[in-house]
Design an enzyme around this catalytic site. Sequence first.
Site, PDB file in Angstrom:
ATOM      1  N   TYR A 141       0.817  -1.209   0.000  1.00 18.11           N
ATOM      2  CA  TYR A 141       0.000   0.000   0.000  1.00 18.11           C
ATOM      3  C   TYR A 141       0.854   1.264   0.000  1.00 18.11           C
ATOM      4  O   TYR A 141       0.373   2.351  -0.302  1.00 18.11           O
ATOM      5  CB  TYR A 141      -0.937   0.029   1.214  1.00 18.11           C
ATOM      6  N   LYS A 192       3.347 -15.502   1.604  1.00 16.19           N
ATOM      7  CA  LYS A 192       3.264 -16.197   0.310  1.00 16.19           C
ATOM      8  C   LYS A 192       4.716 -16.455  -0.084  1.00 16.19           C
ATOM      9  O   LYS A 192       5.185 -16.051  -1.160  1.00 16.19           O
ATOM     10  CB  LYS A 192       2.510 -15.304  -0.696  1.00 16.19           C
ATOM     11  N   ASP A 224      -3.273 -18.115   0.738  1.00 18.19           N
ATOM     12  CA  ASP A 224      -4.437 -18.750   0.099  1.00 18.19           C
ATOM     13  C   ASP A 224      -5.005 -19.845   1.003  1.00 18.19           C
ATOM     14  O   ASP A 224      -6.216 -19.970   1.191  1.00 18.19           O
ATOM     15  CB  ASP A 224      -4.082 -19.287  -1.299  1.00 18.19           C
ATOM     16  N   ASP A 248      -5.532  -6.964   5.470  1.00 19.79           N
ATOM     17  CA  ASP A 248      -6.737  -6.230   5.082  1.00 19.79           C
ATOM     18  C   ASP A 248      -7.827  -7.219   4.670  1.00 19.79           C
ATOM     19  O   ASP A 248      -8.976  -7.154   5.127  1.00 19.79           O
ATOM     20  CB  ASP A 248      -6.374  -5.295   3.906  1.00 19.79           C
ATOM     21  N   ASP A 252     -11.164  -8.866   7.248  1.00 23.79           N
ATOM     22  CA  ASP A 252     -12.575  -8.704   6.879  1.00 23.79           C
ATOM     23  C   ASP A 252     -13.267 -10.063   6.793  1.00 23.79           C
ATOM     24  O   ASP A 252     -14.408 -10.225   7.215  1.00 23.79           O
ATOM     25  CB  ASP A 252     -12.699  -7.990   5.527  1.00 23.79           C
TER      26      ASP A 252
END
Length: 362
Positions: A141, A192, A224, A248, A252
Amino acid sequence: MSKKILILPGDGIGPEIVREAVKVLNCLRDHFGLDIAMEEALVGGAAFDDSGHPLPKATLDLALDADAVLLGAVGGPKWESLDISVRPEKGLLGLRGELGLFANLRPAILYPQLAAASTLRSDVVSGLDILIVRELTGGIYFGQPRGVETLASGERRGLNTLVYTESEIDRICRVAFDIAMKRGKRVCSVDKANVLECTELWREVAIRVGGDYPQVELSHMYVDNAAMQLVRAPKQFDVMVTTNLFGDILSDCAAMLTGSIGMLPSASLDADGKGMYEPIHGSAPDIAGTGVANPLATILSLAMMLRYSLDAGVQAERIEKAVSAVLDQGLRTPDIFTEGNEKIGTVQMGDAVVSVLRSAAI
Ligand code: NAD
């Protein structure tokens, strides 16, 4: 000396839910010896309307001076057409940046009384208690270079950069391990590493930091698989620590396991434990002013504040037990209402929590 708390009600339902949280703070101060001093200021759209900026200097100065900040929510349709530089959300991002809040703590807790509100089977989620620690000020980000450029061929290319230094990874992992020591003593680091070198480094640093916490069991999971496991068997997790982007998305996902956006608190901390505390939901313009917003996420954010910034874990437990007791009484705002319970509004919910606290029944 009194701890200084800055109260930022914000926009939409923000002032309504924060008012109930302040009642709880007043109760702890007046009846349980909590030594605090509160100040209130404007942020977001309300601040823009007042002074033309979503984060006025006066508000920022108070936030920098406070031991902790409680925020309601910012934003709403009224301010959506403003230039992006002065939209309410800039106030929130400005606070995070100026206060150096690099660690975002998002618990996903499902009170057994609310198991029917989840979209997952109640045996999968009942009693769920996960804490996701998300890095908040680095990663893709913020990485440079970034942008959209036009190639010599005339085709456009968009790019963002995933970048983490060892020290950034080290400090967020330490937050996760420190918290795990106070919980179930298990940390799952999500990366990852099979594809992204940056998260290969993430894993290496996580292992190194883990060496300083021999009592904590460290595991690793590719993002994943972590997404899949969160939905398949979420109760396997205690603390999860991960990058800004992965956090992020996963937080959620974890939040929605509980099925009730009005119940979930969050904390964003700096290197010294100072923090900003807020419900995970937004300003809910669709219900603002109707008196039905659930104030419990904000009240539970207070509990996080007491635990992580004010070193008052016993007071935090008082709040959490009071919330649980109110749910036991069958009191529900509309967002968590199921048949057989009593539907109540924002103010009654705040009053019910205060009443349980005061009754010393907990
Ligand atoms: P939202 O979280 O405000 O609302 C989503 C849905 O959940 C709505 O139906 C709302 O009524 C409901 N809801 C939210 N909080 C509730 C509560 N406490 N009790 C009962 N129901 C509740 O998300 P949105 O509608 O996408 O965004 C509305 C505004 O909030 C936008 O301007 C957005 O930018 C802003 N926002 C702010 C924050 C923040 O301040 N941290 C976070 C997210 C969104």
